[in-house]
Design an enzyme around this catalytic site. Structure first.
Site, PDB file in Angstrom:
ATOM      1  N   ASP A 133      61.797 -20.145  30.913  1.00 41.14           N
ATOM      2  CA  ASP A 133      60.516 -20.891  30.734  1.00 41.14           C
ATOM      3  C   ASP A 133      60.829 -22.210  31.347  1.00 41.14           C
ATOM      4  OD1 ASP A 133      57.966 -21.175  29.214  1.00 41.14           O
ATOM      5  OD2 ASP A 133      58.708 -22.629  28.140  1.00 41.14           O
ATOM      6  N   GLU A 146      60.504 -19.467  35.740  1.00 42.52           N
ATOM      7  CA  GLU A 146      59.021 -19.843  35.747  1.00 42.52           C
ATOM      8  C   GLU A 146      58.901 -21.167  36.888  1.00 42.52           C
ATOM      9  OE1 GLU A 146      55.125 -21.150  33.304  1.00 42.52           O
ATOM     10  OE2 GLU A 146      57.223 -21.912  32.587  1.00 42.52           O
TER      11      GLU A 146
HETATM   12  C1  GLC Z   1      55.395 -22.172  29.659  1.00 38.55           C
HETATM   13  C2  GLC Z   1      55.059 -21.055  29.063  1.00 38.55           C
HETATM   14  C3  GLC Z   1      53.657 -21.790  28.350  1.00 38.55           C
HETATM   15  C4  GLC Z   1      54.135 -22.851  27.205  1.00 38.55           C
HETATM   16  C5  GLC Z   1      54.914 -23.774  28.123  1.00 38.55           C
HETATM   17  C6  GLC Z   1      55.854 -24.576  27.292  1.00 38.55           C
HETATM   18  O1  GLC Z   1      54.725 -22.865  30.839  1.00 38.55           O
HETATM   19  O2  GLC Z   1      54.508 -19.932  30.005  1.00 38.55           O
HETATM   20  O3  GLC Z   1      52.929 -20.649  27.585  1.00 38.55           O
HETATM   21  O4  GLC Z   1      53.106 -23.220  26.759  1.00 38.55           O
HETATM   22  O5  GLC Z   1      55.997 -23.001  29.039  1.00 38.55           O
HETATM   23  O6  GLC Z   1      57.089 -23.639  26.638  1.00 38.55           O
END
Ligand code: GLC
Ligand code: CA
Length: 531
Positions: free
Chosen positions: A211, A273
Site C-alpha cells: 500500500d 501501489e
Molecule cells: C491506498 C488504498 C486505499 C487507502 C489508502 C490508505 O491507496 O488503496 O484504499 O485508503 O491507501 O491506506
C-alpha cells in the site's frame, strides 16, 4: 509453472507472475459465508473455484487484519492476525491451502505507511510525551502561532496533522486522522515490518501488494510545501513539484524485502501501489519490486489510450519489467461507468479488456468487473468511506465501487447475504449475478472467461515483441507476436485492412474476411496472424 523463453541468446526462466492475470478481492464485499452482511475469508475460500474457472492466476486480498475499519482495513491495529469479522488465522491457512491446490497464488496487502490509531504502538505513543514509541511516528510542535507544523494536506482533505491534546504536539497522517504515519527513519519500524513479512510468508503467502509504496519515508525537514501561483486563477496553490514522499531511503527497504522473499523463493512477488509512470523505473528492478500499476483511465479515445499505453510501456520496458495493466480497483469509479455506462460502457469495457489483455505484461482485474458491474450511487446516509466523511460530503467517495458482489439471481440481496450487506445491494442487481450470467454465451462473465482462457492458451507463444501498426483514425491496432489486436473506438463500424483468423471478438457482428476486419462501433477483436 515455469516456461522458458529466449532472451539475448540466453535461456531465462519465466517466473509464474510474468504475464499473469491477478484478481483483486475486496474482502468485505466478495463473499459472506456466515450471513452477517460482511464478506470474509471462508467466503473467499468457497469461491476459489469460481475464480479458477474465470481463469485468473492469482488473487490479491485487501487487508483482513484486525482493524477498527476506519478505512476498511487500511487502518491496521495488529499486523499478525485476522479481523474477527473476517475469520481466523486458520481460515487464512485454509484459504491458502485450497488456493494452492487449485494452482492459484495468493497476495496479501501490506500497509506499511501508517498504522491504525488503535495500534499498541500509537496508543503507547499517546500515553506520554516521553514515550519512546513517539519516535515511530511523526510528532512535531505547532508553529509559533499554534497552527499545524507544516502545510501538508491529507489525501482525504484538510491538514495532514492532527493535534495530540495531551502533549500539545501534532502527529502526521497523510490519510485519515485514524491512520497516523509511521516514521520509517526509526530503525524499529523497518525491523518490525521484516517480521511481519516473514510471518505471512510462513503462512504461505506468495507475495505482497504494498500500500502507498512510495510514501514510507517523508522528507526529514518537514518543510512547508511552497506556494506557487495557479496559472489559471492567479491564486496561490501548493507547489505539486515539491517532494514530500518518494525519498531515496525507501529503495533500501525494498532491497531488504527482496532479499527476504528470495530466501523463501525467488518467485515470491512484490507489487507496489505506485501509479506515476515517471517513478516506476526506480522501483521495478531485479533487486526491488516486481511490479507497479499501469492504470489506464483515459477517456474513450484512441489516441489518448495509445498515449497512456506508450507512457506505461516506456516506464516498464520488458522483459524483466513489464506493465501491470489495470482499469479498476477499490479506489476508483468502476470503468464501465467511466467509459460511458450502460450498454455503451459495457461494450467499451469488453473492447478495452481485449486491448489490455493482448499487451505484454500482467493484468489486474477488480472483483465484479467480470460481471460488468457499474459504479453505484450509494445513498448518502449509507456511505462509509472516510474520503466522503472527511471531505464533509464534497467527495462522493469510493463506496460506489465497493458494493458487494451479486451471486444469485432472485435471492435476497442477490445472494450475497441474508442479512443487510454493509453497503446496500442495489435493486435489480441480481440481474448481474454470477449464476444469471454463467450459462449465457453472450454475458460479460462468459466473455471474460473466454478471453482469459485464450490468453492462457497463447502464453509462451507470445514473445515480448510488440508493435503498433498503422490503422484508420479512431482504431488502435497492434501486433504482439502471433496475436493481432484491433479496437474500434468510434461510434460507427470500421473496416481495417488486416489478415488473420478471428480468435475472439467483443461484438457478435465482428468479421474477418478476405483481408478485411469489420469492427462494429466500440468493439475489439483478436486475430491469429499466423492462422
Ligand atoms: C491506498 C488504498 C486505499 C487507502 C489508502 C490508505 O491507496 O488503496 O484504499 O485508503 O491507501 O491506506
Ligand atoms: Ca461474514
Amino acid at each position: 509453472m515455469h516456461d522458458e523463453a529466449l532472451k539475448g541468446g540466453e535461456r531465462w526462466v519465466r517466473p509464474w507472475w510474468r504475464g499473469a492475470v491477478f484478481y483483486e478481492v475486496y474482502v468485505r464485499s466478495f463473499a459472506d459465508s456466515n450471513d452477517d452482511g460482511i464478506g470474509d475469508l471462508p467466503g473467499i475460500t468457497s469461491r476459489l473455484e469460481y475464480l479458477k474457472r474465470l481463469g485468473v492466476d492469482a488473487i490479491w486480498i485487501t487487508p483482513f487484519y484486525p482493524s477498527p475499519q476506519k478505512d476498511h482495513g487500511y487502518d491496521v491495529s495488529d499486523y499478525y492476525g485476522v479481523n474477527p469479522e473476517y475469520g481466523t488465522l486458520e481460515d487464512f491457512d485454509h484459504l491458502v491451502e485450497r488456493a494452492h491446490e487449485l494452482r492459484l497464488k495468493v497476495l496479501v496487502d501490506l500497509v506499511p505507511n501508517h498504522t491504525s490509531d488503535q495500534h499498541p504502538w500509537f496508543q503507547a505513543a499517546l500515553s506520554s510525551p516521553d514515550d519512546p514509541h513517539r519516535e515511530r511516528y511523526y510528532f512535531a510542535d505547532p508553529k509559533p502561532d499554534g497552527s499545524p507544523p507544516n502545510n501538508w494536506e491529507s489525501a482525504f482533505g484538510g491538514s495532514a496533522w492532527a493535534k495530540d491534546e495531551r502533549s500539545g504536539q501534532w502527529y502526521l497522517h497523510l490519510f485519515a486522522p485514524e491512520q497516523p504515519d509511521l516514521c520509517w527513519w526509526d530503525p524499529e519500524v523497518p525491523q518490525e515490518f521484516e517480521r511481519i513479512i516473514r510471518f505471512w510468508l510462513d503462512h504461505g503467502a506468495d507475495g505482497y501488494r504494498i500500500d502507498v509504496a512510495s510514501a514510507l519515508f517523508k522528507r526529514e525537514d518537514l518543510a512547508d510545501r511552497p506556494m506557487v501561483e495557479d496559472p489559471r486563477t492567479g491564486l496561490p496553490i501548493p507547489d505539486s513539484s515539491f517532494k514530500v514522499i518518494d525519498q531515496p531511503a525507501v529503495h533500501e527497504v525494498y532491497r531488504a524485502w527482496r532479499r527476504i522473499l528470495n530466501d523463501y523463493h525467488p518467485d515470491r512477488v512484490l507489487v507496489g501501489e505506485i501509479f506515476d509512470p515517471r517513478r516506476q523505473s526506480q522501483y521495478i528492478l531485479p533487486d526491488q519490486l516486481n511490479m507497479a500499476f499501469a492504470l489506464v483511465r483515459a477517456r474513450w479515445d484512441a489516441s489518448l489510450w495509445k498515449r497512456s499505453i506508450d507512457v506505461d510501456r516506456r516506464a516498464a520496458p520488458g522483459p524483466v519489467a513489464a506493465p501491470s495493466w489495470t482499469q479498476s480497483n477499490h479506489d476508483l469509479v468502476r470503468h464501465v461507468t467511466r467509459l460511458g455506462g450502460g450498454f455503451t460502457g459495457r461494450a467499451r469495457g469488453r473492447a478495452a479488456l481485449l486491448l489490455l489483455l493482448g499487451l505484454p505484461g500482467q493484468v489486474f482485474l477488480f472483483q465484479g468487473e467480470e460481471l460488468g458491474l457499474e459504479e453505484v450511487n450509494v445513498p448518502p446516509d449509507k456511505r462509509q468511506d472516510p474520503f466522503y466523511i472527511h471531505s464533509g460530503g464534497k467527495e462522493a467517495g469510493r463506496d460506489g465501487c465497493r458494493v458487494p458482489l451479486p451471486w444469485h439471481k432472485g435471492q435476497l440481496n442477490a445472494g450475497f447475504s441474508t442479512a443487510d450487506p454493509w453497503l446496500p445491494m442495489p435493486s435489480g442487481w441480481d440481474h448481474f449475478a454470477v449464476d444469471a450470467q454463467a450459462g449465457s454465451a453472450d454475458s460479460m462473465l462468459v466473455f471474460y472467461q473466454r478471453a482469459l482462457a485464450l490468453r492462457r492458451a497463447l502464453t509462451g507463444m507470445l514473445p515480448n515483441q510488440f508493435r503498433w501498426r498503422a490503422a484508420p483514425e479512431g482504431v488502435l491496432l497492434y501486433e504482439h507476436g502471433r496475436l493481432t489486436v484491433a479496437v474500434n473506438f468510434l461510434a460507427r463500424p470500421m473496416v481495417v485492412p488486416i489478415r488473420g483468423r478471428l480468435l475472439i471478438a467483443s461484438h457478435p457482428l465482428a468479421r474477418s474476411r478476405n483481408g478485411r476486419l469489420t469492427l462494429p462501433a466500440n468493439s475489439g477483436a483478436w486475430l491469429d496472424n499466423l492462422g
